[in-house]
Every structure is written in structure tokens, then in C-alpha cells.
Design a protein around this motif. Structure first.
Motif, PDB file in Angstrom:
ATOM      1  N   ASP A   1      45.855  59.458  58.310  1.00  0.00           N
ATOM      2  CA  ASP A   1      46.436  60.078  59.491  1.00  0.00           C
ATOM      3  C   ASP A   1      45.550  61.233  59.933  1.00  0.00           C
ATOM      4  O   ASP A   1      45.055  62.000  59.101  1.00  0.00           O
ATOM      5  CB  ASP A   1      47.827  60.632  59.184  1.00  0.00           C
TER       6      ASP A   1
ATOM      7  N   CYS B   1      54.113  59.432  57.813  1.00  0.00           N
ATOM      8  CA  CYS B   1      55.157  59.264  56.801  1.00  0.00           C
ATOM      9  C   CYS B   1      55.640  60.643  56.342  1.00  0.00           C
ATOM     10  O   CYS B   1      54.885  61.615  56.343  1.00  0.00           O
ATOM     11  CB  CYS B   1      54.659  58.413  55.624  1.00  0.00           C
TER      12      CYS B   1
ATOM     13  N   CYS C   1      52.340  62.167  54.365  1.00  0.00           N
ATOM     14  CA  CYS C   1      51.351  62.653  55.335  1.00  0.00           C
ATOM     15  C   CYS C   1      51.864  63.862  56.103  1.00  0.00           C
ATOM     16  O   CYS C   1      51.091  64.759  56.431  1.00  0.00           O
ATOM     17  CB  CYS C   1      50.964  61.541  56.304  1.00  0.00           C
TER      18      CYS C   1
ATOM     19  N   CYS D   1      46.866  58.399  53.401  1.00  0.00           N
ATOM     20  CA  CYS D   1      48.295  58.059  53.411  1.00  0.00           C
ATOM     21  C   CYS D   1      48.770  57.513  52.056  1.00  0.00           C
ATOM     22  O   CYS D   1      48.193  56.568  51.533  1.00  0.00           O
ATOM     23  CB  CYS D   1      48.573  57.047  54.513  1.00  0.00           C
ATOM     24  N   PRO D   2      49.858  58.115  51.520  1.00  0.00           N
ATOM     25  CA  PRO D   2      50.390  57.655  50.236  1.00  0.00           C
ATOM     26  C   PRO D   2      51.306  56.441  50.334  1.00  0.00           C
ATOM     27  O   PRO D   2      51.813  55.990  49.307  1.00  0.00           O
ATOM     28  CB  PRO D   2      51.201  58.862  49.722  1.00  0.00           C
TER      29      PRO D   2
HETATM   30 ZN   LIG Z   1      51.366  58.442  55.457  1.00  0.00          ZN
END
Ligand SMILES: [Zn+2]
Length: 198
Positions: A35, A93, A111, A175-176
Motif C-alpha cells: 500500500d 487493511c 496497513c 501488506c500483511p
Molecule cells: Zn494491507
């Protein structure tokens, strides 16, 4: 000023660009989305997905396309793009998203927090955070308006380069969300600032 800086998996980073600088964002291992959000240095202008759709006339952006601010100024131009599919629709997210959609209890890296922390580190008050440029994220809109996403098309070492059209404060997040990344464990991203072309 042209060395890769790693963004560890599920973490964020903040940086400043001067007008004309080029930022390369890199997927070192492949299949990882990130992101990006951009603010003017004083925080008064922010990246706007809506303005970008408005002036570009499309929802998918790639080489030659401009990312616009909410005050209708060009912020970034995509000058090269080895991946070709990115998303401007989804919000970053967030902890709430992981709780509501995935039943997560306790903390989950996200994020939203990565970007807000990075922006605060640059002296920007980030909240409420705008929607992000989700680079390498492969989201698609069906004919019925339904959204789907597929694993990122980025292969190991793929990158895109964005030129700053004004001085900017930038936040990036690796991003996780494994759902956006083909179900894989979160992986790192990297970036480098290339300076002006001439
Ligand atoms: Zn994310």
C-alpha cells in the motif's frame, strides 16, 4: 541515494520525495502487494482514488497514468511498470477488517496502522486515512460489479517507478493480508529513491 531499502514483511516505511524524484517500489520475492499513500509535505493534500478515476477516466492505472491529490494536483506519475495490475479501490487493511472479516482476536499487523505510524514519523497527522494505492494488488471488477482479487502478478524482482510531480511525504506498507497475496505468508517489499532523471 540508489540503494534498496527493505520494508520487512507486514511493516511500513515513510520517506520524503522532492518534485522530480523517482521512487522505485520493488517486490523482491514476488507475489507480494503493498500500500502507498501520498501527502503534500504540510499534510494539506492527500492522494485521492476518486480524483484519479475522474481525471484518468479508468480504474486501472499503469505506465503514463497520474495519481491525483484531493486538491486536483498531480502527485505521482507512473513512469515504468513491470507488473501492470494494481488496485485503487480497496481501503488499506485495518485491525477492524481483520476482526470483522477474519475473526481475528487480539492485534493483527495491518496497513492502516503501518501507514499512520510512518506518516506520524514524517510529521503528518494521518487520520482519517484515505484510500490507498495498492500496488501489485490484482483486484478486478466483474460485469455485475462484484469485486474479486487474485494473487499479485509480480514476479521476484519486479518493480514500478513513480515520479513525484510535487514535494511529497510517502508511506508504504508491505501488506500483511495473506488473502491478497495468494494465501502466502507476508513477504517483504523494497524501495529506492532514484532522484531526478537529469
Ligand atoms: Zn494491507
Amino acid at each position: 541515494m540508489s540503494e534498496w531499502q527493505l520494508i520487512p514483511a507486514a511493516h511500513g516505511a515513510g520517506l520524503r520525495l522532492k518534485r522530480g524524484d523517482r521512487l522505485r517500489v520493488i517486490d523482491p520475492e514476488g507475489g507480494q502487494s503493498g500500500d502507498l499513500v501520498a501527502f503534500s509535505p504540510d499534510g494539506s493534500q492527500r492522494l485521492s482514488s476518486g480524483r484519479t478515476f475522474d481525471y484518468g477516466g479508468k480504474i486501472y492505472v499503469s505506465t503514463g497514468d497520474v495519481l491525483w491529490s484531493d486538491r486536483s494536483n498531480p502527485m505521482l506519475t507512473i513512469v515504468t511498470d513491470q507488473v501492470g495490475r494494481h488496485d485503487l479501490l480497496y481501503a488499506p487493511c485495518s485491525l477492524e477488517m481483520y476482526r470483522m472479516q477474519y475473526g481475528v482476536t487480539g492485534y493483527h499487523a495491518n496497513c492502516h496502522d503501518n501507514l499512520c505510524n510512518a506518516l506520524r514519523g514524517l510529521g503528518i497527522q494521518p487520520e482519517p486515512l484515505v484510500s490507498t494505492f495498492n500496488f501489485f494488488m490484482d483486484a478486478a471488477v466483474g460485469a455485475d460489479g462484484r469485486l474479486t482479487f487474485s494473487p499479485p502478478r509480480s514476479r521476484a524482482g519486479d518493480s514500478m517507478v513513480l515520479r513525484a510531480e510535487m514535494d511529497l511525504a510517502i508511506a508504504l506498507s508491505a501488506c500483511p493480508a495473506s488473502t491478497c497475496n495468494g494465501g502466502a505468508q507476508p513477504k517483504p517489499l523494497a524501495f529506492e529513491v532514484l532522484g531526478s532523471e537529469k
